[in-house]
Design an enzyme around this catalytic site. Structure first.
Site, mmCIF file in Angstrom:
data_model
loop_
_atom_site.group_PDB
_atom_site.id
_atom_site.type_symbol
_atom_site.label_atom_id
_atom_site.label_comp_id
_atom_site.label_asym_id
_atom_site.label_seq_id
_atom_site.Cartn_x
_atom_site.Cartn_y
_atom_site.Cartn_z
ATOM 1 N NE ARG A 51 14.120 46.109 131.401
ATOM 2 C CZ ARG A 51 13.979 46.696 132.481
ATOM 3 N NH1 ARG A 51 14.630 47.779 132.932
ATOM 4 N NH2 ARG A 51 13.059 46.317 133.469
ATOM 5 C CE LYS A 68 13.205 42.503 135.397
ATOM 6 N NZ LYS A 68 12.194 42.337 134.452
ATOM 7 N N GLY A 69 17.233 48.268 135.977
ATOM 8 C CA GLY A 69 17.566 49.304 135.050
ATOM 9 C C GLY A 69 19.048 49.710 135.000
ATOM 10 C CD GLU A 106 18.116 53.382 141.321
ATOM 11 O OE1 GLU A 106 18.309 52.639 140.404
ATOM 12 O OE2 GLU A 106 17.481 53.457 142.253
ATOM 13 C CG ASP A 107 17.477 53.056 136.809
ATOM 14 O OD1 ASP A 107 17.324 53.535 137.796
ATOM 15 O OD2 ASP A 107 16.570 52.215 136.099
ATOM 16 C CG PHE A 142 9.143 57.785 131.362
ATOM 17 C CD1 PHE A 142 9.043 57.479 132.651
ATOM 18 C CD2 PHE A 142 9.241 56.685 130.613
ATOM 19 C CE1 PHE A 142 9.209 56.368 133.041
ATOM 20 C CE2 PHE A 142 9.423 55.529 130.977
ATOM 21 C CZ PHE A 142 9.346 55.084 132.518
ATOM 22 C CG ASP A 173 10.929 60.538 138.712
ATOM 23 O OD1 ASP A 173 11.067 61.726 138.289
ATOM 24 O OD2 ASP A 173 10.112 59.908 138.381
HETATM 25 P P1 5GP Z 1 11.968 57.211 141.893
HETATM 26 O O1 5GP Z 1 11.727 56.486 143.391
HETATM 27 O O2 5GP Z 1 13.156 58.165 142.368
HETATM 28 O O3 5GP Z 1 10.724 58.276 141.748
HETATM 29 O O4 5GP Z 1 11.984 56.087 140.702
HETATM 30 C C1 5GP Z 1 13.008 55.448 140.679
HETATM 31 C C2 5GP Z 1 12.826 54.542 139.773
HETATM 32 O O5 5GP Z 1 11.561 54.881 138.941
HETATM 33 C C3 5GP Z 1 14.043 54.327 138.758
HETATM 34 O O6 5GP Z 1 14.917 53.341 139.380
HETATM 35 C C4 5GP Z 1 13.569 53.817 137.631
HETATM 36 O O7 5GP Z 1 13.075 52.305 137.562
HETATM 37 C C5 5GP Z 1 12.075 54.541 137.632
HETATM 38 N N1 5GP Z 1 12.018 55.594 136.755
HETATM 39 C C6 5GP Z 1 11.996 56.948 137.030
HETATM 40 N N2 5GP Z 1 11.910 57.887 136.167
HETATM 41 C C7 5GP Z 1 12.075 57.018 134.890
HETATM 42 C C8 5GP Z 1 12.171 57.273 133.575
HETATM 43 O O8 5GP Z 1 12.336 58.529 133.070
HETATM 44 N N3 5GP Z 1 12.314 56.388 132.803
HETATM 45 C C9 5GP Z 1 12.273 55.061 133.178
HETATM 46 N N4 5GP Z 1 12.494 54.106 132.222
HETATM 47 N N5 5GP Z 1 12.121 54.719 134.467
HETATM 48 C C10 5GP Z 1 12.161 55.679 135.466
#
Ligand code: 5GP
Length: 178
Positions: A167, A45-46, A101-102, A154, A105
């Site tokens: 959000r 949803k981000g 994508e939001d 984070f 990470d």
């Molecule tokens: P990844 O698979 O790249 O580790 O994570 C991607 C997803 O993790 C993002 O789409 C998001 O939903 C969540 N995420 C990763 N880092 C953060 C952060 O710093 N804050 C928030 N709210 N969500 C994060």
């Protein structure tokens, strides 16, 4: 750690700064995709707020579709397990697709998503992310367009949550323990 023990500590990126950068991204995308029909694939949803702002800066013919994948639950650490919770409505075969994508990470979510979507044979597939935390990367994946590179913290706001909260904040803020 429960959501009630977390709080927003400092604004990392102001609403004005976000708006300026989103407009710049819109202009770049409009140049790069000139003359093409583009399908924006929003990762729920981000990324919804980013999508809705970004698409209004696109001088292009666009359509939107949504996907939901599992990422973090009540924790701020990635499980590494990726699951499709909601799939696209239509076929993307032969279409120019842009994943919206939001944040990237570890990259695990996007890596999975990219491979999954590529197997559906789009004409092209690129990635635009609002935020990137390259220090945390566990797999090799780079966005084609990125709003901001941020440190390993984070963050919440502008669509990004912690336990479904925060959000609605107009800027990007760092979340910390009380
Ligand atoms: P990844 O698979 O790249 O580790 O994570 C991607 C997803 O993790 C993002 O789409 C998001 O939903 C969540 N995420 C990763 N880092 C953060 C952060 O710093 N804050 C928030 N709210 N969500 C994060």
């Amino acid at each position: 750690m429960s959501a009630s023990k977390k709080q927003v500590s400092k604004v990392l990126i102001s609403p004005e700064h976000i708006q300026k950068r989103v407009a710049e991204l819109g202009a770049s995308l409009s140049d790069d995709y000139r003359g093409k029909d583009v399908l924006l694939i929003c990762v729920l949803k981000g990324a919804v707020i980013f999508l809705s702002d970004l698409m209004r800066h696109l001088d292009l013919s666009v359509e939107i579709d949504f996907m939901a994948v599992s990422s973090y639950g009540a924790s701020t650490e990635s499980s590494g397990v990726v699951r499709i919770l909601k799939d696209l409505e239509y076929s993307i075969e032969g279409r120019h697709c842009l994943i919206v994508e939001d944040i990237i990470d570890t990259g695990l979510t996007l890596k999975y998503l990219e491979e999954n979507l590529r197997s559906r044979q789009p004409a092209s597939l690129k990635i635009v992310t609002l935020l990137d935390k390259p220090k945390r990367r566990k797999v090799k994946i780079e966005p084609d367009y990125c709003g901001f590179t941020i440190p390993d913290e984070f963050v919440v706001g502008y669509g990004l949550d912690y336990n479904e909260k925060f959000r609605e904040l107009p800027g990007i803020s760092v979340l910390s323990d009380r």
